[in-house]
Design an enzyme around this catalytic site. Sequence first.
Site, PDB file in Angstrom:
ATOM      1  N   LYS A   4      46.380  76.398 -38.602  1.00 40.03           N
ATOM      2  CA  LYS A   4      47.261  77.505 -38.985  1.00 40.03           C
ATOM      3  C   LYS A   4      47.016  78.679 -38.059  1.00 40.03           C
ATOM      4  CE  LYS A   4      47.157  81.105 -41.125  1.00 40.03           C
ATOM      5  NZ  LYS A   4      47.134  82.364 -41.885  1.00 40.03           N
ATOM      6  N   PHE A  28      58.407  85.938 -41.518  1.00 36.72           N
ATOM      7  CA  PHE A  28      59.622  86.676 -41.141  1.00 36.72           C
ATOM      8  C   PHE A  28      60.227  87.376 -42.360  1.00 36.72           C
ATOM      9  CE2 PHE A  28      60.364  83.191 -37.748  1.00 36.72           C
ATOM     10  CZ  PHE A  28      59.633  83.887 -36.803  1.00 36.72           C
ATOM     11  N   ASP A  48      63.575  90.024 -42.428  1.00 39.86           N
ATOM     12  CA  ASP A  48      64.527  90.892 -41.728  1.00 39.86           C
ATOM     13  C   ASP A  48      65.928  90.475 -42.168  1.00 39.86           C
ATOM     14  OD1 ASP A  48      65.737  92.622 -39.733  1.00 39.86           O
ATOM     15  OD2 ASP A  48      63.891  92.429 -38.562  1.00 39.86           O
ATOM     16  N   THR A  79      49.047  87.874 -52.066  1.00 36.95           N
ATOM     17  CA  THR A  79      47.952  87.821 -53.039  1.00 36.95           C
ATOM     18  C   THR A  79      47.113  89.100 -53.033  1.00 36.95           C
ATOM     19  OG1 THR A  79      46.689  86.628 -51.396  1.00 36.95           O
ATOM     20  CG2 THR A  79      47.722  85.307 -53.100  1.00 36.95           C
ATOM     21  N   ARG A  91      37.618  78.411 -51.406  1.00 37.63           N
ATOM     22  CA  ARG A  91      36.215  78.596 -51.021  1.00 37.63           C
ATOM     23  C   ARG A  91      35.374  77.451 -51.571  1.00 37.63           C
ATOM     24  NH1 ARG A  91      38.032  81.387 -47.951  1.00 37.63           N
ATOM     25  NH2 ARG A  91      37.702  83.565 -47.452  1.00 37.63           N
ATOM     26  N   GLN A 137      38.613  87.640 -50.311  1.00 37.23           N
ATOM     27  CA  GLN A 137      39.378  86.851 -51.280  1.00 37.23           C
ATOM     28  C   GLN A 137      38.753  87.037 -52.655  1.00 37.23           C
ATOM     29  OE1 GLN A 137      42.101  85.490 -50.493  1.00 37.23           O
ATOM     30  NE2 GLN A 137      42.058  84.627 -48.429  1.00 37.23           N
TER      31      GLN A 137
HETATM   32  O1  C5P Z   1      39.295  83.166 -43.980  1.00 45.42           O
HETATM   33  P1  C5P Z   1      40.152  82.787 -45.146  1.00 45.42           P
HETATM   34  O2  C5P Z   1      39.861  81.391 -45.680  1.00 45.42           O
HETATM   35  O3  C5P Z   1      40.171  83.820 -46.242  1.00 45.42           O
HETATM   36  O4  C5P Z   1      41.616  82.722 -44.520  1.00 45.42           O
HETATM   37  C1  C5P Z   1      42.762  82.548 -45.307  1.00 45.42           C
HETATM   38  C2  C5P Z   1      43.966  82.530 -44.422  1.00 45.42           C
HETATM   39  O5  C5P Z   1      45.128  82.512 -45.246  1.00 45.42           O
HETATM   40  C3  C5P Z   1      44.107  83.749 -43.517  1.00 45.42           C
HETATM   41  O6  C5P Z   1      44.708  83.300 -42.320  1.00 45.42           O
HETATM   42  C4  C5P Z   1      45.046  84.651 -44.264  1.00 45.42           C
HETATM   43  O7  C5P Z   1      45.821  85.444 -43.412  1.00 45.42           O
HETATM   44  C5  C5P Z   1      45.939  83.635 -44.972  1.00 45.42           C
HETATM   45  N1  C5P Z   1      46.570  84.143 -46.185  1.00 45.42           N
HETATM   46  C6  C5P Z   1      45.857  84.650 -47.273  1.00 45.42           C
HETATM   47  N2  C5P Z   1      46.536  85.106 -48.373  1.00 45.42           N
HETATM   48  C7  C5P Z   1      47.855  85.064 -48.402  1.00 45.42           C
HETATM   49  C8  C5P Z   1      48.581  84.535 -47.333  1.00 45.42           C
HETATM   50  C9  C5P Z   1      47.904  84.079 -46.224  1.00 45.42           C
HETATM   51  O8  C5P Z   1      44.642  84.667 -47.266  1.00 45.42           O
HETATM   52  N3  C5P Z   1      48.490  85.475 -49.479  1.00 45.42           N
END
Ligand code: C5P
Length: 237
Positions: free
Chosen positions: A37, A67, A69, A123, A184, A193
């Site tokens: 990703k 996106f 817009d 989130t 996690r 998080q």
């Molecule tokens: O490092 P970590 O496991 O927290 O990464 C989570 C990934 O998911 C990051 O790339 C973050 O930008 C993405 N993400 C998130 N929460 C969201 C949408 C995307 O943590 N609501």
Amino acid sequence: MTAARFANPVFVALDTPDLSRALELAAAVKGLVGGLKIGLEFITALGPEGIGKIVALGLPVFADVKFHDIPNTVAGAARAIGGLGVDIFNVHAAGGAAMMRAAAEEAAKFHPRPKVIAVTVLTSLSDTDLESVGQAAPARAQVARLAGLSKASGLDGVVCSPREIALVREACGAEFLIVTPGVRPAGAALGDQHRVMTPGEAVRAGADILVIGRPITGAADPAATARAIADEIAAAR
Ligand code: C5P
């Protein structure tokens, strides 16, 4: 469809503006994760050329471009990101039905067709934050509403928090793709998080793709961590 459609549902988040670091991480976990990703940090720093280098690695790629817009502009952006050969990209559901349909229509012009998914409610936003931008509904109600709108607008799925998987599955059915960050392994640092699940819990709850960043990319041995996560998921299924 369920998570079983992905032999390995883990997409590792390459959150770095440094291409050699991203390629090094991808090489370390290739074969141990289901996909890669890339998000706004990577994409803004490294552009189409950087995206092309990640796509060339041969793993499925989710471009987390978010996106949001007017439909005409999102259609153009969808053509551009689809042309780079990514497998999944996303939009904000709050951009509305016409915008989502425009993205889905452009995606359908590519073979293979990239999947288009929507961010429902970030989130990071609490119910109070939503109120402050004029959304009276609690986050969960807004997630269910926007997931339904995404499906009705021809999208393939949504990104949502692990806590919302059951809600979205109930609202949108078994075929809808559910992608969740906030995962996690037991004992891993939470970072920023808050409402997390372990990989096993998220898969059992019905997630199709788990986006996992720092627990893998920040580990002393990313390959060993990715392998342990894959084993945990296999055991949970
Ligand atoms: O490092 P970590 O496991 O927290 O990464 C989570 C990934 O998911 C990051 O790339 C973050 O930008 C993405 N993400 C998130 N929460 C969201 C949408 C995307 O943590 N609501």
